[in-house]
Motif scaffolding. Structure first.
Motif, PDB file in Angstrom:
ATOM      1  N   ALA A  62      27.329 -24.361  20.260  1.00  0.00           N
ATOM      2  CA  ALA A  62      27.253 -23.989  18.850  1.00  0.00           C
ATOM      3  C   ALA A  62      27.034 -25.273  18.063  1.00  0.00           C
ATOM      4  O   ALA A  62      27.257 -26.378  18.577  1.00  0.00           O
ATOM      5  CB  ALA A  62      28.535 -23.297  18.385  1.00  0.00           C
ATOM      6  N   ARG A  63      26.610 -25.115  16.810  1.00  0.00           N
ATOM      7  CA  ARG A  63      26.463 -26.291  15.952  1.00  0.00           C
ATOM      8  C   ARG A  63      27.031 -26.001  14.572  1.00  0.00           C
ATOM      9  O   ARG A  63      27.074 -24.853  14.134  1.00  0.00           O
ATOM     10  CB  ARG A  63      25.008 -26.752  15.875  1.00  0.00           C
ATOM     11  N   LEU A  64      27.455 -27.054  13.908  1.00  0.00           N
ATOM     12  CA  LEU A  64      27.976 -26.994  12.543  1.00  0.00           C
ATOM     13  C   LEU A  64      27.098 -27.890  11.684  1.00  0.00           C
ATOM     14  O   LEU A  64      27.038 -29.104  11.902  1.00  0.00           O
ATOM     15  CB  LEU A  64      29.429 -27.465  12.495  1.00  0.00           C
ATOM     16  N   LEU A  65      26.411 -27.275  10.721  1.00  0.00           N
ATOM     17  CA  LEU A  65      25.572 -28.046   9.811  1.00  0.00           C
ATOM     18  C   LEU A  65      26.440 -28.746   8.774  1.00  0.00           C
ATOM     19  O   LEU A  65      27.581 -28.327   8.525  1.00  0.00           O
ATOM     20  CB  LEU A  65      24.551 -27.128   9.132  1.00  0.00           C
ATOM     21  N   PRO A  66      25.926 -29.778   8.127  1.00  0.00           N
ATOM     22  CA  PRO A  66      26.715 -30.506   7.133  1.00  0.00           C
ATOM     23  C   PRO A  66      27.225 -29.637   5.982  1.00  0.00           C
ATOM     24  O   PRO A  66      28.236 -29.963   5.366  1.00  0.00           O
ATOM     25  CB  PRO A  66      25.741 -31.578   6.615  1.00  0.00           C
ATOM     26  N   ASP A  67      26.543 -28.515   5.690  1.00  0.00           N
ATOM     27  CA  ASP A  67      26.979 -27.640   4.603  1.00  0.00           C
ATOM     28  C   ASP A  67      27.925 -26.532   5.071  1.00  0.00           C
ATOM     29  O   ASP A  67      28.163 -25.566   4.355  1.00  0.00           O
ATOM     30  CB  ASP A  67      25.771 -27.034   3.883  1.00  0.00           C
ATOM     31  N   ALA A  68      28.474 -26.675   6.271  1.00  0.00           N
ATOM     32  CA  ALA A  68      29.463 -25.763   6.855  1.00  0.00           C
ATOM     33  C   ALA A  68      28.886 -24.428   7.312  1.00  0.00           C
ATOM     34  O   ALA A  68      29.595 -23.438   7.422  1.00  0.00           O
ATOM     35  CB  ALA A  68      30.665 -25.546   5.932  1.00  0.00           C
ATOM     36  N   HIS A  69      27.607 -24.411   7.608  1.00  0.00           N
ATOM     37  CA  HIS A  69      27.003 -23.241   8.268  1.00  0.00           C
ATOM     38  C   HIS A  69      27.143 -23.440   9.774  1.00  0.00           C
ATOM     39  O   HIS A  69      26.822 -24.509  10.288  1.00  0.00           O
ATOM     40  CB  HIS A  69      25.519 -23.103   7.910  1.00  0.00           C
ATOM     41  N   ILE A  70      27.606 -22.419  10.445  1.00  0.00           N
ATOM     42  CA  ILE A  70      27.692 -22.435  11.900  1.00  0.00           C
ATOM     43  C   ILE A  70      26.456 -21.725  12.427  1.00  0.00           C
ATOM     44  O   ILE A  70      26.050 -20.688  11.903  1.00  0.00           O
ATOM     45  CB  ILE A  70      28.964 -21.726  12.387  1.00  0.00           C
ATOM     46  N   GLY A  71      25.854 -22.279  13.447  1.00  0.00           N
ATOM     47  CA  GLY A  71      24.665 -21.656  13.989  1.00  0.00           C
ATOM     48  C   GLY A  71      24.439 -21.981  15.440  1.00  0.00           C
ATOM     49  O   GLY A  71      25.181 -22.734  16.061  1.00  0.00           O
ATOM     50  N   ARG A  72      23.388 -21.371  15.963  1.00  0.00           N
ATOM     51  CA  ARG A  72      22.948 -21.582  17.343  1.00  0.00           C
ATOM     52  C   ARG A  72      24.102 -21.377  18.333  1.00  0.00           C
ATOM     53  O   ARG A  72      24.252 -22.099  19.297  1.00  0.00           O
ATOM     54  CB  ARG A  72      22.327 -22.958  17.525  1.00  0.00           C
TER      55      ARG A  72
END
Length: 144
Positions: A62-72
């Motif tokens: 999983a990944r966490l984008l800098p704007d706190a969106h979790i994805g992939r």
């Protein structure tokens, strides 16, 4: 039932990217037929990544984008239903909390809505298509 050891590693793309790439290739590109150019969006270098390792073998990411969106969020077929996805999500949520974000957000494939709801996420807005797959936006407040 065999007891397996699950470890969640947290790091950058340079460190976790090779294993995460293979998991995402299998789950998204092969299984779900996501176009290669849509899977590799150029944002991985800016994200915090999580790798689930079960008995020494990478099985989820999983990944966490800098704007706190979790994805992939992706778990290999043979490791599904064993708590890998929950452990990845808990690690990403905790990282966002440590960073001081008031909430986390994600775009969930509609077949996975119940999974995210069990983690406390709430669906918002209508259904939309992404990479040919139906999704809904979801969020989770991060209150102490």
């Amino acid at each position: 039932m065999l007891k397996t050891k699950l470890e969640i590693r947290e790091g950058d793309w340079e460190t976790l990217g090779p294993e995460a790439t293979e998991i995402r290739r299998v789950v998204f590109i092969e299984e779900q037929r996501v176009p290669v150019e849509e899977e590799w969006d150029g944002r991985d270098g800016d994200c915090r990544h999580f790798l689930a390792v079960q008995d020494g073998r990478p099985v989820g990411t999983a990944r966490l984008l800098p704007d706190a969106h979790i994805g992939r969020v992706a778990v290999l077929n043979e490791a599904r239903g064993c708590g890998v996805g929950v452990a990845l999500m808990q690690a990403a949520i905790e990282a966002a909390r440590r960073d001081g974000h008031p909430r986390v957000e994600l775009a969930a494939q509609t077949h996975a809505l119940a999974f995210y709801e069990r983690l406390g996420f709430e669906a918002v807005g209508g259904e939309f298509m992404d990479a040919g797959i139906a999704h809904r936006n979801m969020h989770l407040p991060l209150q102490d």
